[in-house]
Design an enzyme around this catalytic site. Structure first.
Site, PDB file in Angstrom:
ATOM      1  N   ASP A   7     -35.637  44.719  25.985  1.00  0.00           N
ATOM      2  CA  ASP A   7     -34.930  45.394  24.898  1.00  0.00           C
ATOM      3  C   ASP A   7     -35.867  46.392  24.239  1.00  0.00           C
ATOM      4  OD1 ASP A   7     -33.011  43.582  25.568  1.00  0.00           O
ATOM      5  OD2 ASP A   7     -32.969  42.546  23.635  1.00  0.00           O
ATOM      6  N   ASP A 129     -20.415  40.145  23.574  1.00  0.00           N
ATOM      7  CA  ASP A 129     -21.228  39.347  22.662  1.00  0.00           C
ATOM      8  C   ASP A 129     -20.285  38.575  21.755  1.00  0.00           C
ATOM      9  OD1 ASP A 129     -23.504  40.638  23.733  1.00  0.00           O
ATOM     10  OD2 ASP A 129     -23.206  42.316  22.360  1.00  0.00           O
TER      11      ASP A 129
END
Length: 241
Positions: A7, A129
């Protein structure tokens, strides 16, 4: 398959805790070195996330992502701030193996369906998500996990599964970046409901025991981020266990 995750915020490797940008941890690893390390340890594909782009599409780390795709000769799936046909096309032309579509699948579902038909199911990963409420309701969260959608995980999967979606990355936000173990119940349930989907487990992997349990649960792909960065175990160990 084990998929290591990297990330990025402002070019730096980071991990968030439960999807909260205010609790980010920065790592000193060089992104090129860490990606090459994962490849040399047996990674078939690396999961790359532009967290700047996920939070604000106008702040995408476009140049860095392009450089990374051009630099490496192994497979990379890229997500974060992908909001248009042009975004998808550009990433694929620059060498991305797969493009990860998150918020747009909720905010602009008809358009994303067109992308799936245009670019093919092998090139698109649907990223969902979810925030699992106490009553078990699984709500999709969007825009860098900042907003709730009032849309259930199952309803989105139902719609896209009819179009032949193959890859779905599902993250339990409350588990993300915690290394406290995944929500195995979540993945077992959705795998039973949508047998033709290859789910990517994301969030909570912290030990080799977690990896073994994930493999036994029937999940095809397992994404690991923080545990690898903090050397809780190696990618090679995760692949071999």
């Amino acid at each position: 398959m084990i998929i290591p995750s990297i990330d990025l915020i402002e070019g730096n490797i980071v991990r968030l805790y439960q999807g909260n940008y205010d609790t980010k941890t920065f790592y000193q690893n060089n992104i090129y070195d860490i990606a090459l390390k994962y490849y040399n340890q047996g990674a078939k594909i690396v999961h790359l996330v532009d967290l700047d782009g996920a939070l604000c599409p106008n702040n995408k780390q476009t140049s860095l992502i392009k450089n990374l795709l051009n630099y490496f000769n192994f497979h990379i799936q890229v997500g974060g701030g992908i909001r248009s046909y042009k975004d998808v096309e550009t990433l694929l032309l620059n060498g991305a193996k797969r493009v990860v579509i998150g918020s747009s699948a909720i905010n602009n579902i008809t358009e994303v369906e067109k992308w799936l038909l245009e670019f093919g199911y092998k090139s698109i990963v649907l990223a969902l998500d979810v925030y699992v409420r106490n009553n078990g309701y699984k709500e999709v969260v969007i825009n860098g996990w900042k907003n709730r959608s009032n849309v259930s995980l199952e309803s989105v999967l139902e719609r896209f599964s009819t179009l032949g979606i193959k890859y779905v990355l599902c993250t339990d936000v409350k588990k993300d970046g915690t290394c406290l173990g995944p929500n195995f119940t979540l993945y077992k349930n959705i795998s039973k409901l949508f047998k033709n989907v290859c789910f990517q487990l994301s969030g909570g992997i912290g030990t080799i025991s977690d990896v073994i349990s994930a493999k036994k649960s029937g999940i095809k792909d397992i994404i690991i981020g923080r545990a690898l960065l903090e050397n809780k175990f190696s990618l090679l160990e995760a692949i071999r266990c």
